[in-house]
Scaffold this motif. Structure first.
Motif, PDB file in Angstrom:
ATOM      1  N   ALA A  18       7.266  36.464  40.743  1.00 38.26           N
ATOM      2  CA  ALA A  18       8.107  36.877  41.872  1.00 38.26           C
ATOM      3  C   ALA A  18       9.494  37.300  41.396  1.00 38.26           C
ATOM      4  CB  ALA A  18       8.219  35.745  42.891  1.00 38.26           C
ATOM      5  N   ARG A  19      10.025  36.603  40.415  1.00 37.74           N
ATOM      6  CA  ARG A  19      11.327  36.994  39.865  1.00 37.74           C
ATOM      7  C   ARG A  19      11.242  38.356  39.182  1.00 37.74           C
ATOM      8  NH1 ARG A  19      15.207  32.778  39.204  1.00 37.74           N
ATOM      9  NH2 ARG A  19      14.375  30.814  39.984  1.00 37.74           N
ATOM     10  N   TRP A  20      10.147  38.593  38.469  1.00 37.75           N
ATOM     11  CA  TRP A  20       9.985  39.852  37.750  1.00 37.75           C
ATOM     12  C   TRP A  20       9.669  40.998  38.711  1.00 37.75           C
ATOM     13  CZ3 TRP A  20       5.371  42.725  37.214  1.00 37.75           C
ATOM     14  CH2 TRP A  20       5.456  43.804  36.338  1.00 37.75           C
ATOM     15  N   ALA A  21       8.730  40.799  39.628  1.00 38.90           N
ATOM     16  CA  ALA A  21       8.261  41.896  40.480  1.00 38.90           C
ATOM     17  C   ALA A  21       9.175  42.160  41.673  1.00 38.90           C
ATOM     18  CB  ALA A  21       6.844  41.590  40.987  1.00 38.90           C
ATOM     19  N   PHE A  22       9.709  41.104  42.250  1.00 40.94           N
ATOM     20  CA  PHE A  22      10.473  41.264  43.495  1.00 40.94           C
ATOM     21  C   PHE A  22      11.932  40.855  43.373  1.00 40.94           C
ATOM     22  CE2 PHE A  22       6.055  40.027  44.618  1.00 40.94           C
ATOM     23  CZ  PHE A  22       5.631  41.262  45.057  1.00 40.94           C
ATOM     24  N   ARG A  23      12.326  40.430  42.199  1.00 45.51           N
ATOM     25  CA  ARG A  23      13.697  39.968  41.966  1.00 45.51           C
ATOM     26  C   ARG A  23      14.098  38.853  42.933  1.00 45.51           C
ATOM     27  NH1 ARG A  23      14.305  42.583  37.610  1.00 45.51           N
ATOM     28  NH2 ARG A  23      14.718  44.790  37.489  1.00 45.51           N
ATOM     29  N   ALA A  24      13.108  38.035  43.287  1.00 45.80           N
ATOM     30  CA  ALA A  24      13.358  36.917  44.195  1.00 45.80           C
ATOM     31  C   ALA A  24      12.487  35.733  43.775  1.00 45.80           C
ATOM     32  CB  ALA A  24      13.034  37.313  45.629  1.00 45.80           C
ATOM     33  N   PRO A  25      13.100  34.591  43.534  1.00 41.00           N
ATOM     34  CA  PRO A  25      12.305  33.420  43.150  1.00 41.00           C
ATOM     35  C   PRO A  25      11.573  32.831  44.364  1.00 41.00           C
ATOM     36  CG  PRO A  25      14.594  32.797  43.391  1.00 41.00           C
ATOM     37  CD  PRO A  25      14.536  34.289  43.584  1.00 41.00           C
ATOM     38  N   VAL A  26      10.614  31.986  44.079  1.00 43.35           N
ATOM     39  CA  VAL A  26       9.938  31.242  45.145  1.00 43.35           C
ATOM     40  C   VAL A  26      10.934  30.216  45.670  1.00 43.35           C
ATOM     41  CG1 VAL A  26       8.060  29.645  45.671  1.00 43.35           C
ATOM     42  CG2 VAL A  26       7.669  31.558  44.104  1.00 43.35           C
ATOM     43  N   PRO A  27      11.216  30.236  46.973  1.00 42.18           N
ATOM     44  CA  PRO A  27      12.186  29.267  47.514  1.00 42.18           C
ATOM     45  C   PRO A  27      11.747  27.825  47.274  1.00 42.18           C
ATOM     46  CG  PRO A  27      11.661  30.963  49.135  1.00 42.18           C
ATOM     47  CD  PRO A  27      10.700  31.128  47.998  1.00 42.18           C
ATOM     48  N   GLY A  28      12.639  27.034  46.722  1.00 45.11           N
ATOM     49  CA  GLY A  28      12.351  25.621  46.491  1.00 45.11           C
ATOM     50  C   GLY A  28      11.488  25.343  45.282  1.00 45.11           C
ATOM     51  N   ALA A  29      11.300  26.334  44.433  1.00 46.23           N
ATOM     52  CA  ALA A  29      10.424  26.141  43.276  1.00 46.23           C
ATOM     53  C   ALA A  29      10.926  25.011  42.381  1.00 46.23           C
ATOM     54  CB  ALA A  29      10.300  27.434  42.478  1.00 46.23           C
ATOM     55  N   TYR A  30      12.229  24.935  42.166  1.00 43.97           N
ATOM     56  CA  TYR A  30      12.766  23.881  41.299  1.00 43.97           C
ATOM     57  C   TYR A  30      12.492  22.499  41.885  1.00 43.97           C
ATOM     58  CZ  TYR A  30      15.188  27.400  38.536  1.00 43.97           C
ATOM     59  OH  TYR A  30      15.475  28.458  37.722  1.00 43.97           O
ATOM     60  N   GLU A  31      12.641  22.365  43.190  1.00 48.91           N
ATOM     61  CA  GLU A  31      12.357  21.078  43.838  1.00 48.91           C
ATOM     62  C   GLU A  31      10.888  20.702  43.676  1.00 48.91           C
ATOM     63  OE1 GLU A  31      13.501  21.382  47.905  1.00 48.91           O
ATOM     64  OE2 GLU A  31      15.631  21.175  47.464  1.00 48.91           O
ATOM     65  N   LEU A  32      10.017  21.658  43.932  1.00 48.83           N
ATOM     66  CA  LEU A  32       8.581  21.392  43.843  1.00 48.83           C
ATOM     67  C   LEU A  32       8.142  21.110  42.408  1.00 48.83           C
ATOM     68  CD1 LEU A  32       7.223  24.022  46.385  1.00 48.83           C
ATOM     69  CD2 LEU A  32       7.405  21.542  46.681  1.00 48.83           C
ATOM     70  N   VAL A  33       8.737  21.815  41.446  1.00 49.90           N
ATOM     71  CA  VAL A  33       8.411  21.564  40.043  1.00 49.90           C
ATOM     72  C   VAL A  33       8.805  20.133  39.668  1.00 49.90           C
ATOM     73  CG1 VAL A  33       9.085  22.147  37.674  1.00 49.90           C
ATOM     74  CG2 VAL A  33       8.397  23.945  39.261  1.00 49.90           C
ATOM     75  N   GLY A  34       9.943  19.692  40.114  1.00 46.43           N
ATOM     76  CA  GLY A  34      10.373  18.319  39.835  1.00 46.43           C
ATOM     77  C   GLY A  34       9.440  17.286  40.446  1.00 46.43           C
ATOM     78  N   ILE A  35       9.074  17.497  41.695  1.00 43.71           N
ATOM     79  CA  ILE A  35       8.175  16.561  42.380  1.00 43.71           C
ATOM     80  C   ILE A  35       6.794  16.566  41.727  1.00 43.71           C
ATOM     81  CG2 ILE A  35       6.941  16.151  44.548  1.00 43.71           C
ATOM     82  CD1 ILE A  35       9.517  17.176  45.981  1.00 43.71           C
ATOM     83  N   LEU A  36       6.255  17.752  41.499  1.00 46.09           N
ATOM     84  CA  LEU A  36       4.915  17.855  40.902  1.00 46.09           C
ATOM     85  C   LEU A  36       4.891  17.319  39.470  1.00 46.09           C
ATOM     86  CD1 LEU A  36       3.883  21.343  42.285  1.00 46.09           C
ATOM     87  CD2 LEU A  36       2.864  19.141  42.895  1.00 46.09           C
ATOM     88  N   GLY A  37       5.959  17.550  38.729  1.00 43.77           N
ATOM     89  CA  GLY A  37       6.036  17.010  37.376  1.00 43.77           C
ATOM     90  C   GLY A  37       6.023  15.484  37.372  1.00 43.77           C
ATOM     91  N   ALA A  38       6.789  14.909  38.291  1.00 50.23           N
ATOM     92  CA  ALA A  38       6.804  13.444  38.398  1.00 50.23           C
ATOM     93  C   ALA A  38       5.425  12.912  38.776  1.00 50.23           C
ATOM     94  CB  ALA A  38       7.842  13.008  39.424  1.00 50.23           C
ATOM     95  N   LEU A  39       4.783  13.545  39.743  1.00 49.62           N
ATOM     96  CA  LEU A  39       3.464  13.088  40.178  1.00 49.62           C
ATOM     97  C   LEU A  39       2.420  13.260  39.078  1.00 49.62           C
ATOM     98  CD1 LEU A  39       3.367  14.355  43.874  1.00 49.62           C
ATOM     99  CD2 LEU A  39       3.917  12.070  43.021  1.00 49.62           C
TER     100      LEU A  39
END
Length: 162
Positions: free
Chosen positions: A34-55
């Protein structure tokens, strides 16, 4: 019967861990695309990565405990007699059970505190208490498994090899 419960619980937790890592990888790839194709990140990706990494990590721990796969410093334990090694492993198993029980209680208290305060993540506004509660459950399971394995192995004096 207790052993069957732990067998199923460890398998279920490992399934959760595997699912979390698959979703985590998909989310990261989607965010990069999404960053490469649309110049827009997935909203909340950092939050979800942190939660999913912990789980991912936390729910793998019961399976690690169930398989007796925690790393021990063999350079020290290999030099001990079998009896001394067994005593050390028994002592460490009880210590492990205590540490994970304390962690479980602390995360459960944190879950209660964050639920009462209504704390949510910054971007997606997800409640934080379910993550703390899930971590508490996984830690409690590791602690209970350590106790059960130590008792089944004869507590202190018997190596806990599978």
């Amino acid at each position: 019967m207790v052993q069957r419960f732990f067998d199923h619980a460890a398998g279920f937790c490992l399934w959760i861990s595997k699912a979390a890592i698959i979703v985590l990888a998909g989310l990261i790839c989607t965010d990069i695309f999404a960053r490469w194709a649309f110049r827009a990140p997935v909203p909340g990706a950092y939050e979800l990565v942190g939660i999913l990494g912990a789980l991912t990590v936390v729910f793998a721990l019961p399976a690690v405990q169930h398989r007796h796969a925690f790393i021990r410093v063999e350079i020290v334990t290999d030099r001990l007699t079998p009896r001394a090694r067994g005593r050390l492993q028994g002592l460490l198993a009880w210590l492990e059970a205590l540490v994970f029980a304390i962690l479980a209680v602390q995360f459960l208290l944190s879950a209660r505190t964050t639920a009462r305060a209504g704390e949510v993540t910054d971007i997606l506004r997800l409640p934080q208490w379910p993550v703390y509660a899930a971590v508490a459950v996984a830690f409690a399971l590791v602690s209970a498994m350590a106790v059960q394995q130590t008792l089944a192995a004869g507590s202190v004096g018997t190596p806990d090899e599978p």
